[in-house]
Design an enzyme around this catalytic site. Sequence first.
Site, PDB file in Angstrom:
ATOM      1  N   GLY A   1       0.827  -1.207   0.000  1.00 10.68           N
ATOM      2  CA  GLY A   1       0.000   0.000   0.000  1.00 10.68           C
ATOM      3  C   GLY A   1       0.860   1.253   0.000  1.00 10.68           C
ATOM      4  O   GLY A   1       1.814   1.346   0.760  1.00 10.68           O
TER       5      GLY A   1
ATOM      6  N   ASP B   1       4.351  -4.324   6.257  1.00 14.21           N
ATOM      7  CA  ASP B   1       4.660  -5.613   6.849  1.00 14.21           C
ATOM      8  C   ASP B   1       4.879  -6.719   5.794  1.00 14.21           C
ATOM      9  O   ASP B   1       5.856  -7.470   5.852  1.00 14.21           O
ATOM     10  CB  ASP B   1       3.491  -5.974   7.783  1.00 14.21           C
ATOM     11  CG  ASP B   1       3.679  -7.305   8.448  1.00 14.21           C
ATOM     12  OD1 ASP B   1       4.602  -7.415   9.261  1.00 14.21           O
ATOM     13  OD2 ASP B   1       2.902  -8.237   8.156  1.00 14.21           O
TER      14      ASP B   1
ATOM     15  N   ARG C   1      -6.564  -2.767   8.721  1.00 15.85           N
ATOM     16  CA  ARG C   1      -7.077  -4.141   8.564  1.00 15.85           C
ATOM     17  C   ARG C   1      -6.787  -4.963   9.817  1.00 15.85           C
ATOM     18  O   ARG C   1      -7.629  -5.661  10.326  1.00 15.85           O
ATOM     19  CB  ARG C   1      -6.382  -4.748   7.335  1.00 15.85           C
ATOM     20  CG  ARG C   1      -7.024  -5.925   6.714  1.00 15.85           C
ATOM     21  CD  ARG C   1      -6.283  -6.292   5.448  1.00 15.85           C
ATOM     22  NE  ARG C   1      -4.906  -5.798   5.436  1.00 15.85           N
ATOM     23  CZ  ARG C   1      -4.181  -5.623   4.339  1.00 15.85           C
ATOM     24  NH1 ARG C   1      -4.700  -5.881   3.174  1.00 15.85           N
ATOM     25  NH2 ARG C   1      -2.940  -5.200   4.421  1.00 15.85           N
TER      26      ARG C   1
ATOM     27  N   THR D   1       4.079   2.705   5.593  1.00 19.16           N
ATOM     28  CA  THR D   1       2.676   2.272   5.587  1.00 19.16           C
ATOM     29  C   THR D   1       1.884   3.193   6.503  1.00 19.16           C
ATOM     30  O   THR D   1       2.387   3.595   7.553  1.00 19.16           O
ATOM     31  CB  THR D   1       2.513   0.811   6.060  1.00 19.16           C
ATOM     32  OG1 THR D   1       1.117   0.569   6.346  1.00 19.16           O
ATOM     33  CG2 THR D   1       3.301   0.500   7.322  1.00 19.16           C
TER      34      THR D   1
ATOM     35  N   ASP E   1       1.929  -0.422  11.677  1.00 22.47           N
ATOM     36  CA  ASP E   1       1.774  -1.757  12.272  1.00 22.47           C
ATOM     37  C   ASP E   1       3.028  -2.621  12.150  1.00 22.47           C
ATOM     38  O   ASP E   1       2.933  -3.845  12.131  1.00 22.47           O
ATOM     39  CB  ASP E   1       0.581  -2.479  11.630  1.00 22.47           C
ATOM     40  CG  ASP E   1       0.761  -2.685  10.134  1.00 22.47           C
ATOM     41  OD1 ASP E   1       1.675  -2.068   9.551  1.00 22.47           O
ATOM     42  OD2 ASP E   1      -0.007  -3.461   9.545  1.00 22.47           O
TER      43      ASP E   1
ATOM     44  N   ASP F   1      -0.506   2.328   8.241  1.00 15.70           N
ATOM     45  CA  ASP F   1      -1.086   1.550   9.357  1.00 15.70           C
ATOM     46  C   ASP F   1      -0.284   1.596  10.653  1.00 15.70           C
ATOM     47  O   ASP F   1      -0.802   1.242  11.705  1.00 15.70           O
ATOM     48  CB  ASP F   1      -1.250   0.087   8.937  1.00 15.70           C
ATOM     49  CG  ASP F   1      -2.387  -0.095   7.946  1.00 15.70           C
ATOM     50  OD1 ASP F   1      -3.242   0.798   7.850  1.00 15.70           O
ATOM     51  OD2 ASP F   1      -2.400  -1.127   7.256  1.00 15.70           O
TER      52      ASP F   1
ATOM     53  N   ARG G   1       1.256  -5.198  -5.774  1.00 15.95           N
ATOM     54  CA  ARG G   1       1.238  -6.427  -4.976  1.00 15.95           C
ATOM     55  C   ARG G   1       1.627  -7.526  -5.959  1.00 15.95           C
ATOM     56  O   ARG G   1       1.158  -7.542  -7.097  1.00 15.95           O
ATOM     57  CB  ARG G   1      -0.136  -6.616  -4.351  1.00 15.95           C
ATOM     58  CG  ARG G   1      -0.398  -5.469  -3.351  1.00 15.95           C
ATOM     59  CD  ARG G   1      -1.419  -5.831  -2.306  1.00 15.95           C
ATOM     60  NE  ARG G   1      -1.297  -4.944  -1.153  1.00 15.95           N
ATOM     61  CZ  ARG G   1      -1.965  -3.798  -1.002  1.00 15.95           C
ATOM     62  NH1 ARG G   1      -2.810  -3.380  -1.924  1.00 15.95           N
ATOM     63  NH2 ARG G   1      -1.800  -3.067   0.081  1.00 15.95           N
TER      64      ARG G   1
HETATM   65  P1  ADP Z   1       2.337  -4.133   2.629  1.00 15.65           P
HETATM   66  O1  ADP Z   1       3.794  -4.154   2.363  1.00 15.65           O
HETATM   67  O2  ADP Z   1       1.740  -2.766   2.512  1.00 15.65           O
HETATM   68  O3  ADP Z   1       1.977  -4.840   3.928  1.00 15.65           O
HETATM   69  P2  ADP Z   1       1.331  -6.468   1.172  1.00 15.65           P
HETATM   70  O4  ADP Z   1       1.007  -7.243   2.389  1.00 15.65           O
HETATM   71  O5  ADP Z   1       0.340  -6.496   0.072  1.00 15.65           O
HETATM   72  O6  ADP Z   1       1.608  -4.930   1.450  1.00 15.65           O
HETATM   73  O7  ADP Z   1       2.728  -7.026   0.621  1.00 15.65           O
HETATM   74  C1  ADP Z   1       3.324  -6.487  -0.539  1.00 15.65           C
HETATM   75  C2  ADP Z   1       3.995  -7.578  -1.325  1.00 15.65           C
HETATM   76  O8  ADP Z   1       5.042  -8.166  -0.543  1.00 15.65           O
HETATM   77  C3  ADP Z   1       3.116  -8.767  -1.713  1.00 15.65           C
HETATM   78  O9  ADP Z   1       2.343  -8.513  -2.864  1.00 15.65           O
HETATM   79  C4  ADP Z   1       4.161  -9.830  -1.995  1.00 15.65           C
HETATM   80  O10 ADP Z   1       4.732  -9.659  -3.257  1.00 15.65           O
HETATM   81  C5  ADP Z   1       5.217  -9.522  -0.917  1.00 15.65           C
HETATM   82  N1  ADP Z   1       5.002 -10.393   0.250  1.00 15.65           N
HETATM   83  C6  ADP Z   1       4.056 -10.280   1.208  1.00 15.65           C
HETATM   84  N2  ADP Z   1       4.156 -11.292   2.109  1.00 15.65           N
HETATM   85  C7  ADP Z   1       5.177 -12.060   1.701  1.00 15.65           C
HETATM   86  C8  ADP Z   1       5.770 -13.273   2.185  1.00 15.65           C
HETATM   87  N3  ADP Z   1       5.314 -13.886   3.293  1.00 15.65           N
HETATM   88  N4  ADP Z   1       6.809 -13.787   1.499  1.00 15.65           N
HETATM   89  C9  ADP Z   1       7.269 -13.175   0.386  1.00 15.65           C
HETATM   90  N5  ADP Z   1       6.757 -12.060  -0.128  1.00 15.65           N
HETATM   91  C10 ADP Z   1       5.727 -11.499   0.505  1.00 15.65           C
HETATM   92  O1  F6P Z   2      -1.899   0.228   3.535  1.00 15.49           O
HETATM   93  C1  F6P Z   2      -2.585  -0.640   4.387  1.00 15.49           C
HETATM   94  C2  F6P Z   2      -4.046  -0.530   4.150  1.00 15.49           C
HETATM   95  O2  F6P Z   2      -4.307   0.828   4.200  1.00 15.49           O
HETATM   96  C3  F6P Z   2      -4.987  -1.272   5.093  1.00 15.49           C
HETATM   97  O3  F6P Z   2      -5.308  -0.581   6.256  1.00 15.49           O
HETATM   98  C4  F6P Z   2      -6.170  -1.542   4.196  1.00 15.49           C
HETATM   99  O4  F6P Z   2      -6.941  -2.601   4.616  1.00 15.49           O
HETATM  100  C5  F6P Z   2      -5.504  -1.823   2.907  1.00 15.49           C
HETATM  101  O5  F6P Z   2      -4.344  -1.009   2.868  1.00 15.49           O
HETATM  102  C6  F6P Z   2      -6.315  -1.628   1.694  1.00 15.49           C
HETATM  103  O6  F6P Z   2      -5.468  -1.601   0.584  1.00 15.49           O
HETATM  104  P1  F6P Z   2      -5.920  -1.845  -0.914  1.00 15.49           P
HETATM  105  O7  F6P Z   2      -7.244  -1.229  -1.083  1.00 15.49           O
HETATM  106  O8  F6P Z   2      -4.846  -1.199  -1.714  1.00 15.49           O
HETATM  107  O9  F6P Z   2      -5.949  -3.328  -1.088  1.00 15.49           O
END
Ligand code: ADP
Ligand code: F6P
Length: 319
Positions: A11, A103, A171, A125, A129, A127, A72
């Site tokens: 995000g 995260d 979330r 982020t 978090d 969040d 993503r």
């Molecule tokens: P954020 O970084 O905002 O928490 P996401 O959870 O969507 O966003 O994670 C971003 C990207 O990081 C994912 O689309 C994926 O490519 C990678 N990723 C997330 N979790 C893992 C994991 N457990 N192992 C490897 N890559 C991951």
């Molecule tokens: O960046 C984290 C976050 O803002 C969460 O709080 C929320 O649930 C999520 O992104 C939504 O992201 P998207 O609409 O891009 O999937």
Amino acid sequence: MKRIAVLTSGGDAPGMNAAIRAVVRSGVYQGIDIYGVYRGFTGLIQGDLKRLSLGSVGDIIHRGGTVLYSARCPEFLTEEGRKQAVNQLQKNQIDGLVVIGGDGSFRGAEKLTALGFPTVGVPGTIDNDILGTDFTIGFDTAINTVIESIDKIRDTATSHERTYVVEVMGRDSGDIALWAGLAGGAETILIPESPYDGQDLIHRLQRGYERGKKHSIILIAEGVGSAQEISSFIKKETGWETRVTVLGHVQRGGSPSAFDRVLASRMGAKAVELLINGGKDQMVVIRQGEVMGVDFAEAFTGTHQPNMSLYHLARILSI
Ligand code: ADP
Ligand code: F6P
């Protein structure tokens, strides 16, 4: 360390651009070529990267979003995808990588270090978090956006003597609801980390009403449930009509606050410093005002917990 690449993932968050700028400018200052990878891990797997000059990051410190785009990337969840990413990094003679994200992005970045590629994470982020850092880039701007909206909603809530249920992002984390709720004077704050007690909510509303309070703001983090559900619950228990506002993605954009710009500048520069000094699997954090590098593993030893003393304070102040 001759070449460092930087990407933004997950995000988007206000201040990511200021962090990219800091990576580029502090890297170039120290004689390092900086490459920008487009669309996060997706661009890494595809080898979509370009050298970033000093001028290429001009005029972005005040802009929300990310000039490197974000994505993503499901392929990165596979070992095969991550090996392709490392191949691309090696093919382009990149010596170290800075991953700016949340995260999930950190989990991906840590897996690159497991394949032996020097990687440093910068927490970006809204969040807030990520375990191990007091603040993430974008959080401060997001809570300021939320309180701006709460202030406006409060004007109408007061004028019409109504209760409003406002849903904010988060979330899995209640930090946005908690901090914005305290700063915005919300009467009730619902966060995923604290069990939600419906009768307590109704009791607080009724107690306020009995002492002459005709309007209330209930702030709910999306991880608790939907604002509409809370509104229906209040109607069922009290017969009162409430109005619902879901703030949604307005919380993710916008010009970063001064706090986020400064934090992003410090963290971006620190990431480059860590890589130059041989850091291989670290994340940048801020603790009690000090920006430093710690092992990535620290982020995964548990989950981030909100400061519950703020939660209790908010309850006292909104009695
Ligand atoms: P954020 O970084 O905002 O928490 P996401 O959870 O969507 O966003 O994670 C971003 C990207 O990081 C994912 O689309 C994926 O490519 C990678 N990723 C997330 N979790 C893992 C994991 N457990 N192992 C490897 N890559 C991951
Ligand atoms: O960046 C984290 C976050 O803002 C969460 O709080 C929320 O649930 C999520 O992104 C939504 O992201 P998207 O609409 O891009 O999937």
